[in-house]
Structure formats: structure tokens, C-alpha cells
Design a protein around this motif. Structure first.
Motif, PDB file in Angstrom:
ATOM      1  N   ASN A  91       0.849  -1.320   0.025  1.00 38.25           N
ATOM      2  CA  ASN A  91       0.079  -0.140   0.048  1.00 38.25           C
ATOM      3  C   ASN A  91       0.805   1.285   0.068  1.00 38.25           C
ATOM      4  N   PHE A  92       2.014   1.067   0.773  1.00 40.39           N
ATOM      5  CA  PHE A  92       2.904   2.405   0.850  1.00 40.39           C
ATOM      6  C   PHE A  92       3.595   2.568  -0.509  1.00 40.39           C
ATOM      7  N   LEU A  93       4.230   1.303  -1.243  1.00 41.35           N
ATOM      8  CA  LEU A  93       4.646   1.585  -2.382  1.00 41.35           C
ATOM      9  C   LEU A  93       3.654   2.154  -3.356  1.00 41.35           C
ATOM     10  N   GLY A  94       2.573   1.683  -3.395  1.00 46.21           N
ATOM     11  CA  GLY A  94       1.607   2.278  -4.348  1.00 46.21           C
ATOM     12  C   GLY A  94       1.192   3.666  -4.418  1.00 46.21           C
ATOM     13  N   GLU A  95       1.287   4.139  -2.744  1.00 47.85           N
ATOM     14  CA  GLU A  95       1.156   5.626  -2.604  1.00 47.85           C
ATOM     15  C   GLU A  95       2.494   6.264  -3.191  1.00 47.85           C
ATOM     16  N   ILE A  96       3.635   6.004  -2.931  1.00 50.03           N
ATOM     17  CA  ILE A  96       4.848   6.633  -3.161  1.00 50.03           C
ATOM     18  C   ILE A  96       4.779   6.931  -4.764  1.00 50.03           C
ATOM     19  N   VAL A  97       4.510   5.688  -5.563  1.00 50.87           N
ATOM     20  CA  VAL A  97       4.704   5.589  -6.968  1.00 50.87           C
ATOM     21  C   VAL A  97       3.315   6.683  -7.650  1.00 50.87           C
ATOM     22  N   GLU A  98       2.110   6.683  -6.919  1.00 49.13           N
ATOM     23  CA  GLU A  98       1.121   7.460  -7.147  1.00 49.13           C
ATOM     24  C   GLU A  98       1.600   8.987  -7.148  1.00 49.13           C
ATOM     25  N   TRP A  99       2.102   9.321  -6.095  1.00 45.70           N
ATOM     26  CA  TRP A  99       2.491  10.865  -5.979  1.00 45.70           C
ATOM     27  C   TRP A  99       3.829  11.183  -6.792  1.00 45.70           C
ATOM     28  N   SER A 100       4.674  10.113  -7.253  1.00 47.58           N
ATOM     29  CA  SER A 100       5.758  10.353  -7.973  1.00 47.58           C
ATOM     30  C   SER A 100       5.004  10.849  -9.389  1.00 47.58           C
ATOM     31  N   GLY A 101       4.272   9.912  -9.600  1.00 49.12           N
ATOM     32  CA  GLY A 101       3.463  10.244 -11.187  1.00 49.12           C
ATOM     33  C   GLY A 101       2.817  11.514 -11.302  1.00 49.12           C
ATOM     34  N   TYR A 102       2.180  11.882 -10.085  1.00 50.52           N
ATOM     35  CA  TYR A 102       1.489  13.081  -9.903  1.00 50.52           C
ATOM     36  C   TYR A 102       2.639  14.366 -10.063  1.00 50.52           C
ATOM     37  N   ALA A 103       3.851  14.198  -9.565  1.00 48.67           N
ATOM     38  CA  ALA A 103       4.955  15.252  -9.609  1.00 48.67           C
ATOM     39  C   ALA A 103       5.184  15.245 -11.102  1.00 48.67           C
ATOM     40  N   MET A 104       5.337  14.038 -11.817  1.00 46.34           N
ATOM     41  CA  MET A 104       5.572  14.245 -13.238  1.00 46.34           C
ATOM     42  C   MET A 104       4.428  14.865 -13.913  1.00 46.34           C
ATOM     43  N   LEU A 105       3.183  14.511 -13.541  1.00 46.54           N
ATOM     44  CA  LEU A 105       2.046  15.086 -14.518  1.00 46.54           C
ATOM     45  C   LEU A 105       2.081  16.368 -14.198  1.00 46.54           C
ATOM     46  N   CYS A 106       2.478  16.829 -13.182  1.00 46.81           N
ATOM     47  CA  CYS A 106       2.521  18.619 -12.857  1.00 46.81           C
ATOM     48  C   CYS A 106       3.764  19.178 -13.480  1.00 46.81           C
ATOM     49  N   GLY A 107       4.659  18.372 -14.377  1.00 51.92           N
ATOM     50  CA  GLY A 107       5.675  18.788 -15.002  1.00 51.92           C
ATOM     51  C   GLY A 107       7.013  19.134 -14.289  1.00 51.92           C
ATOM     52  N   GLY A 108       6.916  18.534 -12.962  1.00 49.81           N
ATOM     53  CA  GLY A 108       7.943  18.723 -12.161  1.00 49.81           C
ATOM     54  C   GLY A 108       8.022  19.854 -11.263  1.00 49.81           C
ATOM     55  N   THR A 151       5.936  12.238   1.064  1.00 47.22           N
ATOM     56  CA  THR A 151       5.291  10.787   0.930  1.00 47.22           C
ATOM     57  C   THR A 151       6.306   9.677   1.216  1.00 47.22           C
ATOM     58  N   ALA A 152       7.296   9.738   0.396  1.00 49.27           N
ATOM     59  CA  ALA A 152       8.317   8.449   0.446  1.00 49.27           C
ATOM     60  C   ALA A 152       9.111   8.527   1.862  1.00 49.27           C
ATOM     61  N   LEU A 153       9.472   9.582   2.061  1.00 46.34           N
ATOM     62  CA  LEU A 153      10.328   9.701   3.271  1.00 46.34           C
ATOM     63  C   LEU A 153       9.428   9.555   4.632  1.00 46.34           C
ATOM     64  N   ASN A 154       8.082   9.762   4.691  1.00 44.94           N
ATOM     65  CA  ASN A 154       7.305   9.549   5.728  1.00 44.94           C
ATOM     66  C   ASN A 154       6.765   8.109   5.799  1.00 44.94           C
ATOM     67  N   ILE A 155       6.383   7.315   4.787  1.00 47.16           N
ATOM     68  CA  ILE A 155       5.820   6.152   4.860  1.00 47.16           C
ATOM     69  C   ILE A 155       6.705   5.023   4.285  1.00 47.16           C
ATOM     70  N   GLY A 156       7.986   5.433   3.859  1.00 49.38           N
ATOM     71  CA  GLY A 156       9.284   4.218   3.682  1.00 49.38           C
ATOM     72  C   GLY A 156       9.580   3.831   4.883  1.00 49.38           C
ATOM     73  N   PRO A 157       9.875   4.799   5.705  1.00 53.58           N
ATOM     74  CA  PRO A 157      10.311   3.895   7.071  1.00 53.58           C
ATOM     75  C   PRO A 157       9.179   3.015   7.623  1.00 53.58           C
ATOM     76  N   ARG A 158       8.019   3.396   7.663  1.00 51.26           N
ATOM     77  CA  ARG A 158       6.749   2.654   8.289  1.00 51.26           C
ATOM     78  C   ARG A 158       6.686   1.271   7.387  1.00 51.26           C
ATOM     79  N   ALA A 159       7.158   1.335   6.262  1.00 48.63           N
ATOM     80  CA  ALA A 159       7.098  -0.138   5.389  1.00 48.63           C
ATOM     81  C   ALA A 159       8.345  -0.761   6.023  1.00 48.63           C
ATOM     82  N   VAL A 160       9.352  -0.267   6.189  1.00 44.51           N
ATOM     83  CA  VAL A 160      10.472  -1.035   6.769  1.00 44.51           C
ATOM     84  C   VAL A 160      10.158  -1.725   8.128  1.00 44.51           C
ATOM     85  N   HIS A 161       9.518  -0.942   9.003  1.00 41.45           N
ATOM     86  CA  HIS A 161       9.006  -1.306  10.136  1.00 41.45           C
ATOM     87  C   HIS A 161       8.128  -2.564  10.120  1.00 41.45           C
TER      88      HIS A 161
END
Ligand code: NDP
Length: 246
Positions: A183-200, A211-221
Motif C-alpha cells: 500500500n505504501f509503495l503504491g502511494e509513493i508511486v502515485e505521488w511520484s507520477g503526480y509530480a511528473m504530471l505537474c511537469g516537475g 510521502t516517500a520519506l514518511n511512509i517508507g520507514p513505516r514499510a521497513v518497520h
């Protein structure tokens, strides 16, 4: 630029904190963090500011021309309507959330909703369809699909009363085939795509990074928790958040 710096600063502090201290909600709710709010209510209250602000700003824009910022704005609203008002209703036996965690999430959702909404309005007519934005739309939809699929897969694990409070190994569905934090990987990919869609645009990049820095560690835990508590979990060959790597 100021908004970008602020979100990046908050992201850096958050990462340092959440790697050390498991964010005390869900499976890590524990005594010592003050009064608790039922899980459903906490999710609704903390996430609601983003859709409310984003819808108010969406109403002011001309969406008859579906340029990348308009599409990103609509998808932001759809994501947060689901997260704030639909996702919480299906939580089964979720652990309560400390008020302090809910207040921090509320503050972030208020600020980020305003930051993303104003950025998307300012980008109106300034970002065209290109290889980057078309790929971003695809990446965002792919991430959103896997985020929702993983969240609903986890939810289905609590269907029987015998599994009401337990954490069992998620089945090999979607990204769970490779990682524990699907679920966390999906969310990170989603907002990464959003950043691209917004032209960076910087606020969008900052949101994806947060998002990556907040929920990445949660996935590791979570991954460490499964490996420790579920016999044979290692044999599934999953990593925590990045397939085959981490
Ligand atoms: P979790 O994976 O910790 O929990 C999701 C739900 O599934 C909870 O109701 C949890 O119950 C239940 N659950 C989790 N694992 C199991 C299991 N093995 N067996 C049975 N039930 C399980 O996710 P979060 O609550 O942290 O996040 C939920 C969603 O919100 C995710 O999609 C996440 O990406 C998103 N999110 C986004 C953030 C952002 O910065 N953009 C920040 C935080 C979350 P319980 O509550 O009892 O643990």
C-alpha cells in the motif's frame, strides 16, 4: 520555493523521527501518547482538509480544457475524497490514533491541500501534454490502483472474527508479491507520477518526497514486524518497500 523548502524541511525531520520512533498509530499505537481517537474518526478528521480545500480551488478553475494540471487536480480530489470519506468507513477493528498524531496529520493535510491546490491553479495553461506528463498520468494511475488494491487486500484479512485483531501475512496480490509495504509503495508511486504530471513543479515534487520519506520507514518497520512475528515470512522472499533492494 518557500512552500517547497518548508515541505522538504518537514520531510527531513519526519524521516529522522519516524526511523527512530515508530509512528504511534495502527499496529504501533501504545500507551504514553495521550488521549486516543477511534481510528475511523481520526482518519476522517485528519484527511478532510485536503479534499475540502482542493475542491474549493477546483471550483474556481476552468476544467473544460483537460490539460495536465486540471487532470492532476481532479485526481488529487478523487484520491482524497476516497482517503478521507470512503477508506475510513471500511476499517475493521482498527487501532485508535493518539490526538497528537491526528493533529500533526491534520496540520500537514491543511497546509499541503492549500499548497497543492494553489500550485495546480497557478499551473493552469502552463504545462502541456508531453512525454513527461503522459508518462506521469500512467504512473499515477498505476500507483493509485495498487495503493487501493493493497489497502483493500489488508482489510479483507480482518473478515473473520478469529482474525479480528491479528496481523497475518498479506497474500501474493499485486505489489505484495514483492514487498511487505504494497500500500505504501503504491502511494509513493502515485505521488511520484503526480509530480511528473505537474511537469516537475516543486510543490508536487516536495509532496512526493514527503510521502516517500514518511511512509517508507513505516514499510521497513512493518516488514521487520512480519519477519519477527510470523513463522516462515522470510521464505516469501519479499523486501520492505523497494522490490529486491530494500
Ligand atoms: P497500515 O498498512 O499500517 O494499515 C492499514 C490498515 O490495514 C489498518 O486498518 C490496519 O489495521 C490493517 N492491517 C495492516 N496490516 C494488516 C495485516 N497484516 N493483517 C490485518 N490487517 C492489517 O497502513 P496505514 O494505516 O499506515 O496507512 C493507510 C493508508 O494511508 C495507506 O494507503 C498509506 O499509503 C496511506 N498513508 C499516506 C500517507 C502520506 O504521507 N501520503 C501517510 C500515512 C498513510 P490496524 O489499524 O489495526 O493496524
Amino acid at each position: 520555493m518557500a512552500g517547497f523548502m518548508l515541505v522538504c524541511g518537514v520531510a527531513a525531520c519526519t524521516t529522522m523521527t519516524v526511523f527512530q520512533v515508530k509512528t504511534p498509530y495502527g499496529r504501533y499505537t501504545r500507551p504514553g501518547w495521550g488521549p486516543l481517537v477511534p481510528a475511523r474518526l481520526a482518519w476522517i478528521l485528519q484527511e478532510a482538509p485536503t479534499p475540502v480545500i482542493a475542491i474549493a480551488l477546483l471550483a474556481q478553475r476552468n476544467v473544460s480544457k483537460l490539460d495536465p494540471p486540471s487532470v492532476a487536480h481532479i485526481l488529487l480530489v478523487v484520491h482524497y475524497i476516497h482517503r478521507a470519506f470512503i477508506y475510513p468507513l471500511g476499517i475493521r477493528n482498527g487501532k485508535p490514533t493518539p490526538v497528537v498524531v491526528m493533529a500533526l496529520a491534520f496540520t500537514f493535510c491543511s497546509y499541503n491541500g492549500f499548497l497543492q491546490g494553489t500550485m495546480l491553479k497557478e499551473l493552469e495553461g502552463r504545462v502541456a501534454w508531453s512525454l513527461l506528463t503522459i508518462a506521469g498520468l500512467g504512473v499515477m494511475l498505476f500507483g493509485a490502483y495498487h495503493n487501493v488494491l493493497a489497502d483493500y487486500t489488508l482489510r479483507s484479512l480482518r473478515r473473520t472474527s478469529s482474525s479480528a485483531q491479528r496481523y497475518v501475512a498479506p497474500p501474493n496480490v499485486g505489489l505484495f508479491t514483492w514487498v511487505s509495504g504494497a500500500n505504501f509503495l503504491g502511494e509513493i508511486v502515485e505521488w511520484s507520477g503526480y509530480a511528473m504530471l505537474c511537469g516537475g513543479a516543486l510543490p508536487a515534487v516536495a509532496f512526493a518526497a514527503f510521502t516517500a520519506l514518511n511512509i517508507g520507514p513505516r514499510a521497513v518497520h512493518h516488514h521487520a514486524d512480519y519477519c519477527k512475528k510470523i513463522d516462515g515470512y522470510d521464505a516469501l522472499g519479499r523486501t520492505a518497500i523497494i522490490p529486491f533492494l530494500l
